[in-house]
Design a protein around this motif. Structure first.
Motif, PDB file in Angstrom:
ATOM      1  N   MET A 133       0.823  -1.202   0.000  1.00 50.50           N
ATOM      2  CA  MET A 133       0.000   0.000   0.000  1.00 50.50           C
ATOM      3  C   MET A 133       0.864   1.262   0.000  1.00 50.50           C
ATOM      4  SD  MET A 133      -2.716   1.337   2.877  1.00 50.50           S
ATOM      5  CE  MET A 133      -1.353   1.831   3.951  1.00 50.50           C
ATOM      6  N   PHE A 134       1.870   1.304   0.860  1.00 49.08           N
ATOM      7  CA  PHE A 134       2.723   2.488   0.935  1.00 49.08           C
ATOM      8  C   PHE A 134       3.568   2.642  -0.335  1.00 49.08           C
ATOM      9  CE2 PHE A 134       2.152   2.009   5.641  1.00 49.08           C
ATOM     10  CZ  PHE A 134       1.512   3.227   5.820  1.00 49.08           C
ATOM     11  N   GLU A 139       4.365   5.802  -5.306  1.00 47.19           N
ATOM     12  CA  GLU A 139       4.494   5.881  -6.761  1.00 47.19           C
ATOM     13  C   GLU A 139       3.391   6.709  -7.407  1.00 47.19           C
ATOM     14  OE1 GLU A 139       4.468   1.849  -7.950  1.00 47.19           O
ATOM     15  OE2 GLU A 139       6.528   1.416  -7.292  1.00 47.19           O
ATOM     16  N   SER A 140       2.353   7.025  -6.647  1.00 44.45           N
ATOM     17  CA  SER A 140       1.225   7.772  -7.202  1.00 44.45           C
ATOM     18  C   SER A 140       1.411   9.270  -6.975  1.00 44.45           C
ATOM     19  CB  SER A 140      -0.086   7.298  -6.557  1.00 44.45           C
ATOM     20  OG  SER A 140      -1.171   8.077  -7.002  1.00 44.45           O
TER      21      SER A 140
END
Length: 208
Positions: A133-134, A139-140
């Motif tokens: 998740m992290f 990356e987003s």
């Protein structure tokens, strides 16, 4: 397959190990329940039959090629060696009881192992889910919203919950079936002791 795909989506990499643990727990629960229930019911039925005969161990001295209950099998074993001394019969009964103990406790160590491993698998799945998740967040370029974090944490924590849900019945089953097996063995030991005394011509209550 849709259910398996849904579980895999919810639990991530640890889905298949957790599913395997749950299937193993269910199978051992069913197998031990049926096995111990069979031993218990056959033993009680045989004891009532022996008591109705008027002499508790008269039926054990009859020819019986295929005894079904553990009580009858144990008493027949002693009767077959009634010409031996009492100490030899006691040693023989002790060895036979150890064999029955291993059979009655069969699978309980596996249940205990599943109960220990399942929470660790769930915790590992949670950690891997949080790492994923992290990494996705890093990356987003989109803004991080509370709902995004809640969804990610919920999916990650689901593996821990699944591991605990598997561990609880596994550990409880190992303990309960162990107590049940020990109780059956205590009753069996008592019956063999009484049978051995009967072969020596000793009756409870001081009657010859």
């Amino acid at each position: 397959m849709s259910l398996l795909n849904q579980l895999h989506h919810q639990l991530g990499l640890m889905s298949w190990p957790l599913i395997l643990c749950s299937v193993l727990t269910l199978a051992l629960w069913l197998e031990r329940s049926l096995a111990l229930l069979w031993v218990s019911l056959r033993g009680e039925q045989e004891k009532r039959h022996l008591r109705r005969s008027g002499n508790t161990y008269a039926y054990t001295q009859a020819e019986c090629s295929d005894p079904k209950s553990l009580i009858l099998r144990g008493c027949n074993l002693l009767v077959q060696h009634q010409n031996c001394d009492k100490g030899t019969r006691e040693d023989l009964a002790s060895v036979w009881l150890q064999q029955q103990r291993r059979k009655l406790h069969s699978g309980l160590r596996v249940l205990t192992l599943v109960g220990v491993i399942s929470p660790l698998l769930g915790l590992l799945g949670t950690v891997l889910g949080l790492i994923d998740m992290f990494r996705s967040i890093g990356e987003s370029n989109d803004p991080v919203t509370p709902s995004l974090l809640a969804d990610g944490l919920g999916l990650a924590m689901s593996t821990t919950a699944a591991g605990l849900l598997i561990a609880l019945p596994a550990i409880a089953g190992a303990q309960l079936f162990g107590l049940w097996a020990d109780r059956l063995l205590d009753k069996l030991t008592d019956e063999l002791n009484q049978c051995n005394l009967h072969l020596e011509g000793v009756q409870l209550g001081g009657r010859p």
